[in-house]
Write a protein that holds these residues in place. Structure first.
Motif, short mmCIF file in Angstrom:
data_model
loop_
_atom_site.label_atom_id
_atom_site.label_comp_id
_atom_site.label_asym_id
_atom_site.label_seq_id
_atom_site.Cartn_x
_atom_site.Cartn_y
_atom_site.Cartn_z
N UNK A 190 17.40 -58.87 -53.50
CA UNK A 190 18.42 -58.51 -54.48
C UNK A 190 17.90 -57.31 -55.26
N UNK A 191 18.40 -56.14 -54.93
CA UNK A 191 17.87 -54.92 -55.54
C UNK A 191 16.43 -54.73 -55.14
N UNK A 192 15.54 -54.59 -56.13
CA UNK A 192 14.12 -54.40 -55.86
C UNK A 192 13.36 -55.71 -55.81
N UNK A 193 14.05 -56.82 -56.02
CA UNK A 193 13.41 -58.12 -56.03
C UNK A 193 13.64 -58.81 -54.69
N UNK A 194 12.61 -59.41 -54.13
CA UNK A 194 12.76 -60.06 -52.84
C UNK A 194 11.90 -61.31 -52.75
N UNK A 195 12.26 -62.18 -51.83
CA UNK A 195 11.48 -63.38 -51.56
C UNK A 195 11.48 -63.62 -50.05
N UNK A 196 10.29 -63.86 -49.52
CA UNK A 196 10.14 -64.14 -48.10
C UNK A 196 10.23 -65.65 -47.89
N UNK A 197 11.06 -66.04 -46.92
CA UNK A 197 11.22 -67.45 -46.60
C UNK A 197 10.78 -67.67 -45.15
N UNK A 198 9.57 -68.22 -44.93
CA UNK A 198 9.13 -68.54 -43.57
C UNK A 198 9.72 -69.85 -43.11
N UNK A 199 10.23 -69.90 -41.87
CA UNK A 199 10.88 -71.10 -41.34
C UNK A 199 10.18 -71.48 -40.04
N UNK A 200 9.47 -72.60 -40.05
CA UNK A 200 8.80 -73.07 -38.84
C UNK A 200 9.84 -73.68 -37.91
N UNK A 201 9.90 -73.16 -36.68
CA UNK A 201 10.98 -73.51 -35.75
C UNK A 201 10.46 -74.37 -34.61
N UNK A 202 11.11 -75.50 -34.41
CA UNK A 202 10.78 -76.41 -33.31
C UNK A 202 11.16 -75.76 -31.98
N UNK A 203 10.74 -76.35 -30.88
CA UNK A 203 11.12 -75.85 -29.56
C UNK A 203 12.64 -75.88 -29.42
#
Length: 243
Positions: A190-203
């Motif tokens: 959002x604009x200059x603000x960000x958040x990384x969301x890692x999602x561990x994915x099953x097979x």
């Protein structure tokens, strides 16, 4: 030409929720011991600093702090960087809450956008960027709206932040040891603000979610309406199920 589907992407896509929305947290692993969350028994707790890492107990959270401290403080500090006076400071807290509240929806959108059921190798090369607009003064569940979505090279995230890249790699190795394909990366900005969301994915063989090309429309629909009760469609041998 837009794809046409016999079933909506979510069980309640066309109808309002019949009760007050509950906060969904979806499939989770304890970051310390690797236990799998069973929501029917107990809910995992989110780290209050980064709002991403989760634990089955307070004891696991304490035991993991030594190794989690660096990425946690780094993520928290990024969300508190000084901004222009005209920017509402509540945007920082709001973005973290948005990511946590819509975790199931955002993870599903990342899975669909990267086409992981068709080509699981995309998880190593691509990421989903979700751009948001902020509406101060709006209802708390509708302060963010979807400005745009883009599939970008994964290096767009990992090359700019080595601590985040190391945390994603750690999750990736853990996920593959459990038989998954790795960690999908969703970047909420959002604009200059960000958040990384890692999602561990099953097979993908163990994921029954239907492949949907209308994922961006679905994402927009649930966010704009302030809905937190997203339940994706899955086609199984027993028939159609949601959740």
């Amino acid at each position: 030409m837009a794809a046409v589907y016999a079933q909506p992407a979510a069980a309640n896509y066309y109808t309002p929720p019949s009760h007050a929305p509950t906060k969904q947290r979806g499939y989770r692993l304890c970051d310390n011991c690797g236990a799998v969350e069973n929501p029917a028994v107990s809910r995992f707790r989110l780290c209050g600093g980064c709002m991403i890492t989760q634990y089955c107990t307070q004891d696991c959270q304490k035991r993991h702090w030594a190794s989690h401290k660096a990425i946690c403080q780094h993520t928290s500090s990024q969300m508190k960087q000084p901004v222009a006076p005209q920017v509402d400071e509540n945007i920082f807290k709001g973005l973290r809450k948005f990511t946590s509240t819509h975790a199931d929806l955002l993870g599903w959108a990342g899975f669909q956008a990267l086409q992981l059921k068709r080509n699981s190798s995309n998880i190593r090369h691509k990421a989903l960027l979700i751009e948001l607009s902020y509406r101060p003064g709006a209802d708390s569940s509708r302060r963010f709206s979807i400005k745009g979505t883009h599939v970008v090279p994964r290096t767009y995230v990992t090359d700019n932040d080595q601590l985040v890249a190391a945390d994603i790699q750690r999750r990736e190795e853990r996920c593959r040891q459990r038989g998954g394909i790795g960690t999908a990366v969703v970047l909420i900005q959002c604009g200059d603000i960000s958040q990384v969301m890692p999602v561990e994915v099953d097979s993908p063989n163990r994921i029954s979610w239907d492949t949907r090309e209308d994922w961006a429309d679905v994402l927009h629909h649930f966010v704009e309406s302030g809905r937190t009760d997203f339940k994706p469609i899955s086609s199984t041998r027993s028939g159609i199920v949601y959740g």
